[in-house]
Design a protein around this motif. Sequence first.
Motif, PDB file in Angstrom:
ATOM      1  N   VAL A  19     -36.008  43.915  64.019  1.00 48.16           N
ATOM      2  CA  VAL A  19     -34.833  44.706  64.397  1.00 48.16           C
ATOM      3  C   VAL A  19     -34.737  45.951  63.512  1.00 48.16           C
ATOM      4  O   VAL A  19     -34.412  47.041  63.992  1.00 48.16           O
ATOM      5  N   LYS A  20     -35.039  45.796  62.221  1.00 51.87           N
ATOM      6  CA  LYS A  20     -35.019  46.956  61.318  1.00 51.87           C
ATOM      7  C   LYS A  20     -36.058  47.979  61.759  1.00 51.87           C
ATOM      8  O   LYS A  20     -35.770  49.184  61.808  1.00 51.87           O
ATOM      9  N   ASN A  21     -37.271  47.502  62.057  1.00 52.05           N
ATOM     10  CA  ASN A  21     -38.321  48.430  62.508  1.00 52.05           C
ATOM     11  C   ASN A  21     -37.920  49.116  63.811  1.00 52.05           C
ATOM     12  O   ASN A  21     -38.164  50.309  63.989  1.00 52.05           O
ATOM     13  N   LEU A  22     -37.309  48.364  64.715  1.00 53.32           N
ATOM     14  CA  LEU A  22     -36.848  48.948  65.968  1.00 53.32           C
ATOM     15  C   LEU A  22     -35.793  50.019  65.700  1.00 53.32           C
ATOM     16  O   LEU A  22     -35.805  51.083  66.320  1.00 53.32           O
ATOM     17  N   GLY A  23     -34.895  49.742  64.751  1.00 55.93           N
ATOM     18  CA  GLY A  23     -33.889  50.743  64.381  1.00 55.93           C
ATOM     19  C   GLY A  23     -34.528  51.997  63.823  1.00 55.93           C
ATOM     20  O   GLY A  23     -34.104  53.119  64.142  1.00 55.93           O
ATOM     21  N   ASP A  24     -35.567  51.816  62.988  1.00 52.90           N
ATOM     22  CA  ASP A  24     -36.279  52.980  62.441  1.00 52.90           C
ATOM     23  C   ASP A  24     -36.936  53.796  63.559  1.00 52.90           C
ATOM     24  O   ASP A  24     -36.864  55.033  63.571  1.00 52.90           O
ATOM     25  N   VAL A  25     -37.577  53.091  64.496  1.00 53.30           N
ATOM     26  CA  VAL A  25     -38.241  53.783  65.609  1.00 53.30           C
ATOM     27  C   VAL A  25     -37.207  54.536  66.432  1.00 53.30           C
ATOM     28  O   VAL A  25     -37.419  55.707  66.800  1.00 53.30           O
ATOM     29  N   LEU A  26     -36.076  53.883  66.727  1.00 55.80           N
ATOM     30  CA  LEU A  26     -35.043  54.548  67.516  1.00 55.80           C
ATOM     31  C   LEU A  26     -34.474  55.755  66.782  1.00 55.80           C
ATOM     32  O   LEU A  26     -34.170  56.776  67.404  1.00 55.80           O
ATOM     33  N   ALA A  27     -34.337  55.643  65.463  1.00 55.51           N
ATOM     34  CA  ALA A  27     -33.845  56.791  64.690  1.00 55.51           C
ATOM     35  C   ALA A  27     -34.834  57.949  64.773  1.00 55.51           C
ATOM     36  O   ALA A  27     -34.422  59.107  64.935  1.00 55.51           O
ATOM     37  N   GLU A  28     -36.110  57.633  64.666  1.00 53.82           N
ATOM     38  CA  GLU A  28     -37.115  58.693  64.751  1.00 53.82           C
ATOM     39  C   GLU A  28     -37.164  59.288  66.155  1.00 53.82           C
ATOM     40  O   GLU A  28     -37.319  60.508  66.319  1.00 53.82           O
ATOM     41  N   ILE A  29     -37.042  58.441  67.182  1.00 49.28           N
ATOM     42  CA  ILE A  29     -37.032  58.951  68.559  1.00 49.28           C
ATOM     43  C   ILE A  29     -35.812  59.833  68.779  1.00 49.28           C
ATOM     44  O   ILE A  29     -35.893  60.892  69.416  1.00 49.28           O
ATOM     45  N   THR A  30     -34.681  59.395  68.214  1.00 50.54           N
ATOM     46  CA  THR A  30     -33.461  60.203  68.345  1.00 50.54           C
ATOM     47  C   THR A  30     -33.638  61.549  67.652  1.00 50.54           C
ATOM     48  O   THR A  30     -33.230  62.590  68.188  1.00 50.54           O
ATOM     49  N   ALA A  31     -34.235  61.529  66.465  1.00 50.55           N
ATOM     50  CA  ALA A  31     -34.471  62.791  65.757  1.00 50.55           C
ATOM     51  C   ALA A  31     -35.415  63.684  66.562  1.00 50.55           C
ATOM     52  O   ALA A  31     -35.186  64.896  66.664  1.00 50.55           O
ATOM     53  N   ALA A  33     -44.531  57.614  72.271  1.00 49.89           N
ATOM     54  CA  ALA A  33     -43.804  56.362  71.986  1.00 49.89           C
ATOM     55  C   ALA A  33     -44.755  55.181  71.984  1.00 49.89           C
ATOM     56  O   ALA A  33     -44.666  54.290  71.131  1.00 49.89           O
ATOM     57  N   GLY A  34     -45.686  55.145  72.927  1.00 52.61           N
ATOM     58  CA  GLY A  34     -46.671  54.066  72.951  1.00 52.61           C
ATOM     59  C   GLY A  34     -47.559  54.079  71.721  1.00 52.61           C
ATOM     60  O   GLY A  34     -47.832  53.039  71.113  1.00 52.61           O
ATOM     61  N   ALA A  35     -47.999  55.265  71.312  1.00 54.09           N
ATOM     62  CA  ALA A  35     -48.836  55.390  70.112  1.00 54.09           C
ATOM     63  C   ALA A  35     -48.056  54.962  68.883  1.00 54.09           C
ATOM     64  O   ALA A  35     -48.579  54.287  67.995  1.00 54.09           O
ATOM     65  N   TRP A  36     -46.810  55.365  68.846  1.00 56.06           N
ATOM     66  CA  TRP A  36     -45.967  55.002  67.703  1.00 56.06           C
ATOM     67  C   TRP A  36     -45.786  53.478  67.611  1.00 56.06           C
ATOM     68  O   TRP A  36     -45.911  52.910  66.540  1.00 56.06           O
ATOM     69  N   SER A  37     -45.541  52.835  68.732  1.00 55.89           N
ATOM     70  CA  SER A  37     -45.345  51.382  68.693  1.00 55.89           C
ATOM     71  C   SER A  37     -46.641  50.677  68.312  1.00 55.89           C
ATOM     72  O   SER A  37     -46.623  49.684  67.588  1.00 55.89           O
TER      73      SER A  37
END
Length: 165
Positions: free
Chosen positions: A81-93, A156-160
């Motif tokens: 969940v923390k990693n997902l939050g980080d990814v979402l924060a980066e996607i939002t940025a 997004a796929g590469a990031w995940s």
Amino acid sequence: MLTQISIFMIAVAFAVLVFFMVRTLRSASDSLEKVTDTLQEVQKTIDELSYEVKQMLRHANDITVDVENKMKQIDPVVTTVKNLGDVLAEITAAGKQLSTTFMSKLQKTKTARTAAKERVPASPSQPPDRTFQSYDAVYGKSGKARNWLAYVDIAAGAWSRMRSR
């Protein structure tokens, strides 16, 4: 005779003293027996309570071990969940940056259109040219809009994939 009366009085006084001493000692003996009974009851109660306290401690230890095991099982979920939050924060940025870039380009295009209108006055009898070519020139081609979405999907796929390694 005086001696006999004195001895008799001493004997009576001694008998009275012994009588009251015996009553006092019996009363003390009864009190001590009651104290002994009370102490035995208290000892019995303490033994029962100590057994119950030991059982409660064992149960609390079992619960603690169970909670620790469950916390260890939940740790990966919390990390995910923390990693997902980080990814979402980066996607939002990235989305914010993309939006800012898009808005600045739109503003430049609008400024360029305004400047072009000021340079070439439109005739009032002729409506402005609203063709697909002019729309594409202002807002970009629809294919380009689809392309940047594809790039976002690829990123997004590469990031995940990068985060999962």
